[in-house]
Motif scaffolding. Structure first.
Motif, PDB file in Angstrom:
ATOM      1  N   ILE A 100      -7.553  12.089  13.779  1.00 42.64           N
ATOM      2  CA  ILE A 100      -6.492  11.239  13.240  1.00 42.64           C
ATOM      3  C   ILE A 100      -7.057   9.988  12.579  1.00 42.64           C
ATOM      4  CG2 ILE A 100      -4.577   9.734  13.957  1.00 42.64           C
ATOM      5  CD1 ILE A 100      -3.734  12.005  15.844  1.00 42.64           C
ATOM      6  N   LYS A 101      -8.111   9.419  13.156  1.00 47.45           N
ATOM      7  CA  LYS A 101      -8.674   8.193  12.566  1.00 47.45           C
ATOM      8  C   LYS A 101      -9.283   8.458  11.193  1.00 47.45           C
ATOM      9  CE  LYS A 101     -13.173   8.566  14.869  1.00 47.45           C
ATOM     10  NZ  LYS A 101     -14.073   7.920  15.849  1.00 47.45           N
ATOM     11  N   ASN A 102      -9.792   9.675  10.955  1.00 46.38           N
ATOM     12  CA  ASN A 102     -10.359   9.999   9.647  1.00 46.38           C
ATOM     13  C   ASN A 102      -9.280  10.307   8.622  1.00 46.38           C
ATOM     14  OD1 ASN A 102     -12.924   9.659  10.660  1.00 46.38           O
ATOM     15  ND2 ASN A 102     -13.260  11.828  11.070  1.00 46.38           N
ATOM     16  N   ILE A 103      -8.219  10.938   9.060  1.00 41.59           N
ATOM     17  CA  ILE A 103      -7.109  11.254   8.144  1.00 41.59           C
ATOM     18  C   ILE A 103      -6.397   9.974   7.704  1.00 41.59           C
ATOM     19  CG2 ILE A 103      -4.900  12.465   7.910  1.00 41.59           C
ATOM     20  CD1 ILE A 103      -5.933  14.382  10.132  1.00 41.59           C
ATOM     21  N   ALA A 104      -6.172   9.068   8.669  1.00 40.09           N
ATOM     22  CA  ALA A 104      -5.317   7.896   8.415  1.00 40.09           C
ATOM     23  C   ALA A 104      -6.092   6.635   8.049  1.00 40.09           C
ATOM     24  CB  ALA A 104      -4.471   7.614   9.658  1.00 40.09           C
ATOM     25  N   SER A 105      -7.420   6.730   7.946  1.00 44.69           N
ATOM     26  CA  SER A 105      -8.244   5.523   7.795  1.00 44.69           C
ATOM     27  C   SER A 105      -7.826   4.631   6.634  1.00 44.69           C
ATOM     28  CB  SER A 105      -9.719   5.915   7.643  1.00 44.69           C
ATOM     29  OG  SER A 105      -9.900   6.734   6.490  1.00 44.69           O
ATOM     30  N   GLU A 106      -7.408   5.217   5.505  1.00 44.76           N
ATOM     31  CA  GLU A 106      -7.078   4.410   4.330  1.00 44.76           C
ATOM     32  C   GLU A 106      -5.601   4.434   3.983  1.00 44.76           C
ATOM     33  OE1 GLU A 106      -9.606   5.827   1.226  1.00 44.76           O
ATOM     34  OE2 GLU A 106     -11.383   4.831   2.015  1.00 44.76           O
ATOM     35  N   MET A 107      -4.786   5.029   4.839  1.00 49.24           N
ATOM     36  CA  MET A 107      -3.357   5.118   4.542  1.00 49.24           C
ATOM     37  C   MET A 107      -2.709   3.736   4.486  1.00 49.24           C
ATOM     38  SD  MET A 107      -2.144   8.472   6.719  1.00 49.24           S
ATOM     39  CE  MET A 107      -0.418   8.286   6.192  1.00 49.24           C
ATOM     40  N   HIS A 139      -4.231   7.044  -1.222  1.00 47.29           N
ATOM     41  CA  HIS A 139      -2.924   7.312  -0.612  1.00 47.29           C
ATOM     42  C   HIS A 139      -1.816   6.561  -1.346  1.00 47.29           C
ATOM     43  CE1 HIS A 139       0.075   7.901   2.562  1.00 47.29           C
ATOM     44  NE2 HIS A 139       0.285   6.600   2.528  1.00 47.29           N
ATOM     45  N   MET A 140      -2.036   5.260  -1.607  1.00 46.56           N
ATOM     46  CA  MET A 140      -1.028   4.449  -2.287  1.00 46.56           C
ATOM     47  C   MET A 140      -0.903   4.830  -3.762  1.00 46.56           C
ATOM     48  SD  MET A 140       0.418   2.663  -0.018  1.00 46.56           S
ATOM     49  CE  MET A 140       1.406   1.622  -1.095  1.00 46.56           C
ATOM     50  N   ILE A 141      -2.022   5.208  -4.378  1.00 44.78           N
ATOM     51  CA  ILE A 141      -1.982   5.634  -5.781  1.00 44.78           C
ATOM     52  C   ILE A 141      -1.140   6.898  -5.919  1.00 44.78           C
ATOM     53  CG2 ILE A 141      -3.382   6.553  -7.678  1.00 44.78           C
ATOM     54  CD1 ILE A 141      -5.625   4.636  -6.711  1.00 44.78           C
ATOM     55  N   ARG A 142      -1.297   7.818  -4.960  1.00 45.67           N
ATOM     56  CA  ARG A 142      -0.496   9.048  -4.993  1.00 45.67           C
ATOM     57  C   ARG A 142       0.983   8.748  -4.796  1.00 45.67           C
ATOM     58  NH1 ARG A 142      -4.560  11.177  -1.706  1.00 45.67           N
ATOM     59  NH2 ARG A 142      -3.199  11.016   0.116  1.00 45.67           N
ATOM     60  N   SER A 202       7.003  -3.753   3.447  1.00 47.39           N
ATOM     61  CA  SER A 202       7.092  -2.406   4.016  1.00 47.39           C
ATOM     62  C   SER A 202       5.712  -1.773   4.135  1.00 47.39           C
ATOM     63  CB  SER A 202       7.992  -1.517   3.159  1.00 47.39           C
ATOM     64  OG  SER A 202       9.325  -1.998   3.165  1.00 47.39           O
ATOM     65  N   ARG A 203       4.875  -1.995   3.113  1.00 43.94           N
ATOM     66  CA  ARG A 203       3.516  -1.450   3.157  1.00 43.94           C
ATOM     67  C   ARG A 203       2.743  -2.020   4.336  1.00 43.94           C
ATOM     68  NH1 ARG A 203      -1.309  -2.643   2.851  1.00 43.94           N
ATOM     69  NH2 ARG A 203      -0.878  -4.826   2.386  1.00 43.94           N
ATOM     70  N   LYS A 204       2.851  -3.336   4.538  1.00 45.10           N
ATOM     71  CA  LYS A 204       2.155  -3.978   5.654  1.00 45.10           C
ATOM     72  C   LYS A 204       2.660  -3.453   6.996  1.00 45.10           C
ATOM     73  CE  LYS A 204       1.000  -8.386   3.436  1.00 45.10           C
ATOM     74  NZ  LYS A 204       1.280  -9.853   3.426  1.00 45.10           N
ATOM     75  N   GLN A 205       3.966  -3.272   7.099  1.00 43.25           N
ATOM     76  CA  GLN A 205       4.540  -2.772   8.343  1.00 43.25           C
ATOM     77  C   GLN A 205       4.045  -1.356   8.636  1.00 43.25           C
ATOM     78  OE1 GLN A 205       8.828  -2.595   8.394  1.00 43.25           O
ATOM     79  NE2 GLN A 205       8.921  -2.839  10.603  1.00 43.25           N
TER      80      GLN A 205
END
Length: 272
Positions: free
Chosen positions: A60-67, A74-77, A89-92
């Motif tokens: 999970i830490k590798n999947i979510a590291s940059e979310m 992730h944000m570009i997509r 909302s992004r910060k939350q």
């Protein structure tokens, strides 16, 4: 984990090789050669047989590291799909991602049992049902991210929803509002009085009321355009809640005659 093509010097000749890069448990990046590979297809096949990498991609830490990090893939997509988030909302979302990584980061998303997540939240007596539902919603987005981070995507589960245990908001009656706005309780035409009077009479959020400007009022046609609010950092946006700087949203609310009179007096008094 990333596979890429590299040019290197070997026996005074420039040759092409394929390498894979990955992060270990401590976050250190390593680069290794895909031995005997001369194409991307061969390199992907080579890497797919490396068991330790194949397992790590599901942590999970590798999947979510940059979310939900600014500028991340992730944000570009999300932006490309038209799913824009305001900064608050992004910060939350990111805060919840970090909480999830802290608790479940070393778990494989393939092996993590849904009941373990729900039992963890059931034992949490600190947060509300709404907060827990938001946590689960954010957790669900990690499963969606496996489409991009894992060789085999993991289906998003259907979590049980927690009951909202926050106190339901009540409304004021006309008599109660008259008591609250009794002129004897306020300095006549003070900023605070007008702030709360407009909030109550126009149905504004407090942040919207704090961000009011004179040019939002149309006295002739008796409406107020709500086109921004003050955030926690005191910055006034030029869009409403559930909108972004790229996808701005506004709304119109009617202006009662009594509110118009009070605002006009205030504007004249303060020469706005």
């Amino acid at each position: 984990m990333e596979i890429k093509e590299e040019k290197t010097l070997r026996q005074n000749k420039i040759v092409t090789r394929w390498v894979y890069c990955y992060k270990d448990y401590s976050g250190i990046t390593h680069k290794r050669v895909c031995k005997g590979c001369s194409s991307m297809e061969e390199a992907e096949n080579y890497v797919s047989k490396l068991r330790f990498l194949n397992d790590d991609q599901y942590l999970i830490k590798n999947i979510a590291s940059e979310m939900y990090l600014p500028g991340s893939e992730h944000m570009i997509r999300k932006k490309a799909y038209g799913k824009n988030l305001c900064e608050s909302s992004r910060k939350q979302r990111r805060q919840h991602i970090e909480l999830i990584i802290k608790q479940f980061g070393n778990y494989s998303i393939k092996e993590l049992k849904i009941k373990d997540i729900e039992l963890y939240l059931i034992a949490d007596k600190k947060h509300s049902g709404s907060w827990k539902n938001f946590y689960l919603e954010t957790f669900g987005s990690i499963y969606e991210e496996t489409i991009w981070k894992c060789s085999t995507p993991v289906p998003k589960p259907k979590f049980q929803k927690f009951a909202r245990n926050s106190k339901k908001a009540d409304i004021f009656s006309t008599d109660e509002l008259n008591l609250i706005f009794d002129p004897d309780l306020w300095s006549e035409y003070s900023t605070e009085y007008l702030l709360f009077f407009i909030t109550a009479s126009c149905g504004l959020r407090l942040g919207e009321a704090c961000g009011l400007r004179v040019n939002q009022f149309n006295f002739k046609e008796k409406y107020l355009i709500v086109n921004g609010f003050v955030q926690d950092d005191y910055y006034r946006t030029d869009y409403n809640k559930a909108a972004t700087s790229e996808d701005k949203k506004y709304r119109i609310v009617p202006l009662p005659n009594e509110t118009i009179n009070k605002v006009l007096i205030y504007i004249a008094k303060h020469k706005l």
